[in-house]
Design a protein around this motif. Sequence first.
Motif, PDB file in Angstrom:
ATOM      1  N   PRO A  60       0.845  -1.204   0.000  1.00 53.21           N
ATOM      2  CA  PRO A  60       0.000   0.000   0.000  1.00 53.21           C
ATOM      3  C   PRO A  60       0.880   1.254   0.000  1.00 53.21           C
ATOM      4  CG  PRO A  60       0.071  -0.968   2.194  1.00 53.21           C
ATOM      5  CD  PRO A  60       0.939  -1.824   1.321  1.00 53.21           C
ATOM      6  N   VAL A  61       0.532   2.216  -0.847  1.00 54.06           N
ATOM      7  CA  VAL A  61       1.308   3.455  -0.953  1.00 54.06           C
ATOM      8  C   VAL A  61       0.342   4.617  -1.066  1.00 54.06           C
ATOM      9  CG1 VAL A  61       3.178   4.668  -2.132  1.00 54.06           C
ATOM     10  CG2 VAL A  61       3.044   2.161  -2.282  1.00 54.06           C
ATOM     11  N   ARG A  62       0.449   5.573  -0.148  1.00 51.66           N
ATOM     12  CA  ARG A  62      -0.477   6.710  -0.169  1.00 51.66           C
ATOM     13  C   ARG A  62      -0.217   7.613  -1.362  1.00 51.66           C
ATOM     14  NH1 ARG A  62      -1.230   9.936   5.295  1.00 51.66           N
ATOM     15  NH2 ARG A  62      -2.074   7.875   5.790  1.00 51.66           N
ATOM     16  N   SER A  63       1.000   8.143  -1.466  1.00 51.77           N
ATOM     17  CA  SER A  63       1.320   9.017  -2.596  1.00 51.77           C
ATOM     18  C   SER A  63       2.816   9.217  -2.692  1.00 51.77           C
ATOM     19  CB  SER A  63       0.629  10.383  -2.468  1.00 51.77           C
ATOM     20  OG  SER A  63       1.272  11.192  -1.494  1.00 51.77           O
ATOM     21  N   ILE A  64       3.272   9.634  -3.858  1.00 56.10           N
ATOM     22  CA  ILE A  64       4.680   9.965  -4.061  1.00 56.10           C
ATOM     23  C   ILE A  64       4.988  11.360  -3.517  1.00 56.10           C
ATOM     24  CG2 ILE A  64       6.417  10.522  -5.814  1.00 56.10           C
ATOM     25  CD1 ILE A  64       6.085   7.548  -5.522  1.00 56.10           C
ATOM     26  N   ARG A  65       4.157  12.332  -3.847  1.00 52.80           N
ATOM     27  CA  ARG A  65       4.434  13.714  -3.462  1.00 52.80           C
ATOM     28  C   ARG A  65       4.175  13.984  -1.988  1.00 52.80           C
ATOM     29  NH1 ARG A  65       5.218  17.092  -7.785  1.00 52.80           N
ATOM     30  NH2 ARG A  65       4.950  16.034  -9.793  1.00 52.80           N
ATOM     31  N   GLY A  66       3.253  13.258  -1.385  1.00 50.09           N
ATOM     32  CA  GLY A  66       2.891  13.524  -0.003  1.00 50.09           C
ATOM     33  C   GLY A  66       3.718  12.773   1.014  1.00 50.09           C
TER      34      GLY A  66
END
Length: 208
Positions: free
Chosen positions: A8-14
Amino acid sequence: MKPWLVVPVRSIRGGKQRLAGMLSEHERIRLNTTLLEHVLAEATRFPGRGRTLVVTRCAEVAAVAHRAGVEWLIERNLTGMNGALDEARAHLGTNRGSRLMTVSCDLPLLCADDLIALATAAPLATGVALARDHTGCGTNALCLPLDVPFAFSFGKDSAARHRSAAARNGLPVVEVQRPGLAVDLDTPADLQALRFVVPWLWPHARAA
């Protein structure tokens, strides 16, 4: 049968906001991308591209998964990591493999042998394998049967909650202690400590 690996990965930028005082936004984005690429590269060795699933609501993460040749699932409920894992479990179902394995996306020392150790540590039908983070309180990896109503409880002090969830379901827990599963990267101190251990991290730590 090999387990499914869910990342699971929320976001790259955040991601990695605690490094914002140390790295520029561009450097953080590059670091998050590189960490995920590393985890997925090891996943292609075990359990393989065909049994790796990334769960995200971020188009940039999905693009990394696509480049790695692994499946991705668009997170619908936006309730965080635990909800994302619940969605992945429902998506996989019991007919696509008997066990679900999950690891954090920020493990710079991870190798395929760590994933094999996690997958084989506990009895296939009934056991839970758990790897704590380097603090001993959090959880960086789990492997468990797909067909039990196990409550994912990632977050602060999650290791104790995961042991309790296993106990409620009558599942024995085997703890896996390997640097590749324990060492994550969250803080400036983590980045400093790893900069001479993991060569490809050094460009990201040049401002240290």
